[in-house]
Structure formats: C-alpha cells, structure tokens
Design an enzyme around this catalytic site. Structure first.
Site, short mmCIF file in Angstrom:
data_model
loop_
_atom_site.label_atom_id
_atom_site.label_comp_id
_atom_site.label_asym_id
_atom_site.label_seq_id
_atom_site.Cartn_x
_atom_site.Cartn_y
_atom_site.Cartn_z
CG ASP A 1 -8.03 -3.51 -3.35
OD1 ASP A 1 -7.23 -2.64 -2.98
OD2 ASP A 1 -9.19 -3.26 -3.71
CG HIS B 1 -2.06 0.94 1.10
ND1 HIS B 1 -1.95 2.29 1.36
CD2 HIS B 1 -3.32 0.73 0.67
CE1 HIS B 1 -3.11 2.86 1.13
NE2 HIS B 1 -3.96 1.95 0.70
C1 SDX Z 1 -5.82 0.59 -3.12
O1 SDX Z 1 -4.38 5.07 -1.86
C2 SDX Z 1 -5.32 4.37 -1.41
O2 SDX Z 1 -5.86 4.64 -0.35
C3 SDX Z 1 -5.75 3.23 -2.27
C4 SDX Z 1 -6.75 2.29 -1.62
C5 SDX Z 1 -8.04 3.01 -1.37
O3 SDX Z 1 -8.76 2.55 -0.47
O4 SDX Z 1 -8.36 3.92 -2.13
O5 SDX Z 1 -6.25 1.80 -0.40
C6 SDX Z 1 -7.05 1.11 -2.54
O6 SDX Z 1 -5.44 1.06 -4.16
C7 SDX Z 1 -5.02 -0.45 -2.37
C8 SDX Z 1 -3.70 -0.85 -3.12
C9 SDX Z 1 -4.13 -1.82 -4.20
N1 SDX Z 1 -3.04 -2.09 -5.15
C10 SDX Z 1 -2.50 -3.33 -5.22
O7 SDX Z 1 -2.78 -4.27 -4.47
C11 SDX Z 1 -1.54 -3.50 -6.38
C12 SDX Z 1 -0.28 -4.19 -5.85
N2 SDX Z 1 0.38 -3.25 -4.94
C13 SDX Z 1 1.45 -2.48 -5.49
O8 SDX Z 1 1.32 -2.09 -6.81
C14 SDX Z 1 2.02 -1.48 -4.53
O9 SDX Z 1 2.05 -2.05 -3.31
C15 SDX Z 1 1.39 -0.11 -4.41
C16 SDX Z 1 1.28 0.58 -5.74
C17 SDX Z 1 0.03 -0.21 -3.79
C18 SDX Z 1 2.33 0.67 -3.53
O10 SDX Z 1 3.57 0.68 -4.19
P1 SDX Z 1 4.80 1.42 -3.53
O11 SDX Z 1 4.41 2.81 -3.16
O12 SDX Z 1 6.00 1.23 -4.41
O13 SDX Z 1 5.02 0.60 -2.18
P2 SDX Z 1 6.22 0.72 -1.26
O14 SDX Z 1 6.96 2.01 -1.46
O15 SDX Z 1 5.72 0.43 0.12
O16 SDX Z 1 7.16 -0.49 -1.77
C19 SDX Z 1 8.21 -0.93 -0.92
C20 SDX Z 1 8.93 -1.98 -1.70
C21 SDX Z 1 9.35 -1.50 -3.09
O17 SDX Z 1 10.54 -2.23 -3.40
P3 SDX Z 1 11.97 -1.46 -3.23
O18 SDX Z 1 11.91 -0.24 -4.12
O19 SDX Z 1 12.05 -1.08 -1.75
O20 SDX Z 1 13.00 -2.47 -3.65
O21 SDX Z 1 8.09 -3.11 -1.94
C22 SDX Z 1 7.92 -3.32 -3.32
C23 SDX Z 1 8.27 -2.01 -4.01
O22 SDX Z 1 8.74 -2.26 -5.31
N3 SDX Z 1 6.51 -3.66 -3.53
C24 SDX Z 1 6.07 -4.84 -3.91
C25 SDX Z 1 4.68 -4.76 -3.91
N4 SDX Z 1 4.31 -3.53 -3.52
C26 SDX Z 1 5.45 -2.84 -3.30
N5 SDX Z 1 6.75 -5.97 -4.28
C27 SDX Z 1 5.98 -7.02 -4.63
N6 SDX Z 1 4.61 -7.03 -4.64
C28 SDX Z 1 3.94 -5.90 -4.28
N7 SDX Z 1 2.59 -5.90 -4.31
#
Ligand code: SDX
Length: 393
Positions: free
Chosen positions: A328, A270
């Site tokens: 989700d 998230h």
């Molecule tokens: C919603 O904003 C909201 O409030 C949204 C929501 C709402 O109610 O409106 O909550 C609804 O959108 C929930 C999120 C749903 N999306 C997903 O489930 C899609 C999968 N999740 C990812 O795409 C991701 O987690 C995000 C986009 C949600 C967040 O991405 P970030 O900002 O890059 O997350 P982060 O900075 O915490 O990541 C930390 C690390 C990163 O790696 P490094 O750069 O540190 O090496 O974790 C990795 C990211 O690349 N990472 C993941 C991951 N999510 C982040 N690796 C594997 N799988 C994942 N799902």
C-alpha cells in the site's frame, strides 16, 4: 475476556479453511498464485490472465485467454438505469460509499446471475463482477468530481480502459500513456488476491449464508475500506501530506517508535509478512518508473515518500521489528502521481481484489461440506440473574 472469539472446529470456518488459490510464506516473503510466484506474474503476465489463473486454476492457452478477455470486455457496461443510483449520492460522497451501494444493488439488475446453486449463473456473476468493477469505480470518481460518465470501450485493454474512463473528457481526445497503463495493470495484478485477509474472510463468511455474490462482494468492499486494511494506501498518503516536508520525517519516525504513541507509519508492516512484501518489491519498481515519468520536483508529498522510505529502511528499529514498506505504501505513491485523489485509492484496490474475492467465493460455494460460518465466543458477561423492577434499582 469479552470479545474473545473461538471458532467451532466442526465446520469449514473462515478462521482457517482449505484453499488451493494463494499461498503466502510470511517469513520468506513469498506469495504464490496457483503455484506461480507473484514477481513472475507481475513481470510476464497481465491482470486478466492472472484473473483467469485465479478463477480456473491454470494459465490459459491463447484461445482460452482470447475468449475470457472477450467475455469480460463485453460485460463492462452497466445497465443504463444504474446511473440514477449514483445521482442519489451527494457529490462529496466517498467513492467507497458509492461502491458498496452500487455493487450491492447489482443483484437488483442482474437477477440471472444470483442463483449460487446454478454453475452457469455463478460463472456469469464472476465475469460480470470483474468486468463491471472498473466501470463502477470510474463512474464513482467522475460523479464526485462533477464530470460526465465516460463509457468503457471494447478496443483497449482493461487497465487503459479504466484510466480512460477516469481521466478522459468528451471535449478532447485522450491517449493512455503506456507507462501509466502498465503501472495500473501491475497495481491490479499485485492486489488481486492475498489468502484469507480480512475482506476475503468477510466475503467467505457472507457467502456461507447463501447470499447472492453481489451482496457478498459488497460486504468485502465494506471491510476493505478500513485504514488498517485496504484503506491503508489512502491513510498512507494522508500521513505523507501531514508530515508535509522532509525535515519533519524524524519527528514522525520517533512517534512510530514511541510505545505510548498510537501513531503508526501507514504503509508499513503486515500481519503476515515479517520480511519484505514481495508485491512491494515489484510495486517499488513501478513507482520509480511512474515518478521518473511524472516527476516529483513539484510534489512535496512524493519527495517525503521517497525520503521516508530511505530513512525507515535504514533504521534498525524497523528492521528489528521486521517492519518494511508494504504494497500500500508504493501503490499510494503511484496513484498520487497518476493524479487520483486519495479517496479513490481503496476503490482501486477493490477493483483489483474482486477477482480474489470471487475466486475464493467460487471455491467455497463448491465445497460440499459448506456450512454457514457461525463463530462462537468465550462469554465473559454477567452470570444468570433475575429482573429487578425499576422502583427497586
Ligand atoms: C493490507 O492481510 C492482508 O493480506 C492485507 C493486505 C492484503 O493484500 O489484503 O496485505 C493489505 O492490509 C496491508 C497492510 C496495510 N496496513 C497498513 O499499512 C497500516 C499500517 N500497518 C499497521 O497497522 C500494522 O503493520 C498491521 C495492522 C498491518 C499489522 O500490525 P501487527 O499485526 O501489530 O504487526 P506486527 O505484529 O508485525 O507488529 C510488530 C511490532 C508491534 O510492536 P510491539 O508490540 O512488538 O512493540 O511493530 C509494531 C507493532 O505495534 N508495528 C508498527 C507498525 N506496524 C506494526 N509500528 C509502527 N508503524 C507500523 N506501521
């Protein structure tokens, strides 16, 4: 570099705005609606009462709640002419495409609630949106499966009405299972509002131009559609189907860890929560209740979901990255178990989030300092230069 946006600090921009509606503490995994913790609301309240709280700022008295529920219930039908809008789509249209189109078209049918400067019209538009979204989503679903539309009823609750409009058929009686109705109401409640997420910020930006509320909500629906946002529940189920069997889970977990692999575990992580999403905790409980009722023995997708959750939660990589199942992940499992196609998952999210969009729209419109959202940028293109005739290029 190109595309880097900065916001002019001189106006109420959507990048950071004052709001009194929802508070999130990502580190603690805390979510409050008008000060009330989401887990208490999910356990003790219900969606229409939470709608009242988000819209008006306080929990309603019994009389206030009865009046609000009566107003919503009596606006659930669509203008009969609108059904022809649905019939203009191909049968295989994504329900989200239909939702964007039909919601935007509401402004062509409900002229008496489009003047944003009239408080009464703003109130009517708010109630109409909350009331009609389940009907529109259910009609989009029925149209895409070739079944007749089922009209809303005034004698059953909001969540049961939605399930009935989706799953009832004229040829037989339909009774809503109370466990499914409760789970549906919880999905609505847990997705109702979430501070300045992408789709809510979209609604605020659109609203700042003075566009009518139906057009602004249609913009929010369009943004929610993306797989990184509201489309994640659909993307999550499609990922679970692609994994297919429990023995393939380690392969996908390895891919999620591989920095050179763009694959991400849908339904995990998230932008804000670096702890367990508080909504996911409650949603997980509902998922367990619904899976107990519906059974997963015959559903390999749900078996993969339960095992993936177990392995990911036990894996130190995800704990170190603070990557937990989000709302989700579990809502997708519940909707799958209820029998919805993945194409309906985000449409259901849009039904729920309408009250959050509308509440934040009302808050923003009432702001006397409101100016049009006008992001600025850091220009990184070509410097000034003169035109070159084609023969000299
Ligand atoms: C919603 O904003 C909201 O409030 C949204 C929501 C709402 O109610 O409106 O909550 C609804 O959108 C929930 C999120 C749903 N999306 C997903 O489930 C899609 C999968 N999740 C990812 O795409 C991701 O987690 C995000 C986009 C949600 C967040 O991405 P970030 O900002 O890059 O997350 P982060 O900075 O915490 O990541 C930390 C690390 C990163 O790696 P490094 O750069 O540190 O090496 O974790 C990795 C990211 O690349 N990472 C993941 C991951 N999510 C982040 N690796 C594997 N799988 C994942 N799902």
């Amino acid at each position: 570099q190109a595309g880097v946006f900065t916001y002019d600090p001189g106006f109420t921009s959507t990048a950071s705005c004052d709001s009194t509606i929802t508070f999130i503490d990502g580190e603690k995994g805390e979510l409050l609606h008008r000060g009330y913790p989401i887990d208490q609301l999910a356990e003790k309240s219900h969606y229409l009462e939470v709608c009242y709280l988000l819209l008006y700022g306080e929990l309603p008295s019994a009389a206030q709640l009865e009046d609000f529920e009566h107003r919503v219930t009596n606006h659930t039908m669509l203008h009969e002419q609108m059904q022809f809008l649905f019939r203009g789509f191909r049968r295989d249209a994504p329900p989200m495409a239909i939702m964007v189109g039909v919601v935007g078209a509401l402004s062509a049918f409900y002229h008496d609630s489009t003047d944003i400067n009239d408080p009464w019209q703003r109130e009517v538009a708010s109630v109409r949106m909350i009331a009609k979204m389940p009907t529109i989503a259910a009609m989009a679903y029925k149209y895409t499966i070739g079944q007749p539309f089922v009209y809303p009823r005034n004698d059953i609750d909001y969540a049961s009405n939605f399930l009935r409009m989706c799953f009832a058929v004229p040829s037989e009686d339909y009774e809503v299972n109370p466990i499914l109705s409760r789970a549906m109401d919880r999905i609505f409640t847990l997705h109702a509002d979430h501070e300045q997420n992408a789709s809510t910020s979209t609604v605020r930006l659109a609203s700042s131009s003075g566009a009518n509320p139906f057009a602004c909500i249609a913009a929010g629906i369009a943004c929610l559609w993306g797989p990184a946002h509201g489309g994640a529940n659909q993307a999550c189920l499609e990922m679970l189907r692609e994994i297919g069997t429990v023995d393939r889970i380690p392969e996908y977990i390895a891919r999620a860890k591989d920095k050179n692999d763009p694959f991400r575990l849908m339904g995990f992580g998230h932008r804000v929560y670096k702890n367990f999403d508080p909504r996911a905790k409650v949603m997980k409980q509902s998922a367990d209740e619904v899976l107990d009722l519906m059974g997963i023995e015959d559903n390999p997708t749900l078996q993969v979901a339960k095992e993936l959750e177990k392995q990911a939660l036990a894996d130190p990589y995800f704990a170190d990255k603070k990557l937990f199942p989000n709302v989700d992940f579990y809502s997708g499992i519940i909707l799958e178990a209820m029998g919805f196609p993945t194409s309906m998952f985000t449409a259901i999210f849009a039904v729920s989030r309408t009250v959050g969009w509308i509440s934040q729209w009302k808050e923003m419109i009432a702001d006397p300092q409101l100016k049009i959202g006008r992001p600025r940028q850091l220009y990184a293109g070509s410097a000034l230069r003169d035109y070159v005739d084609i023969e000299n290029r």
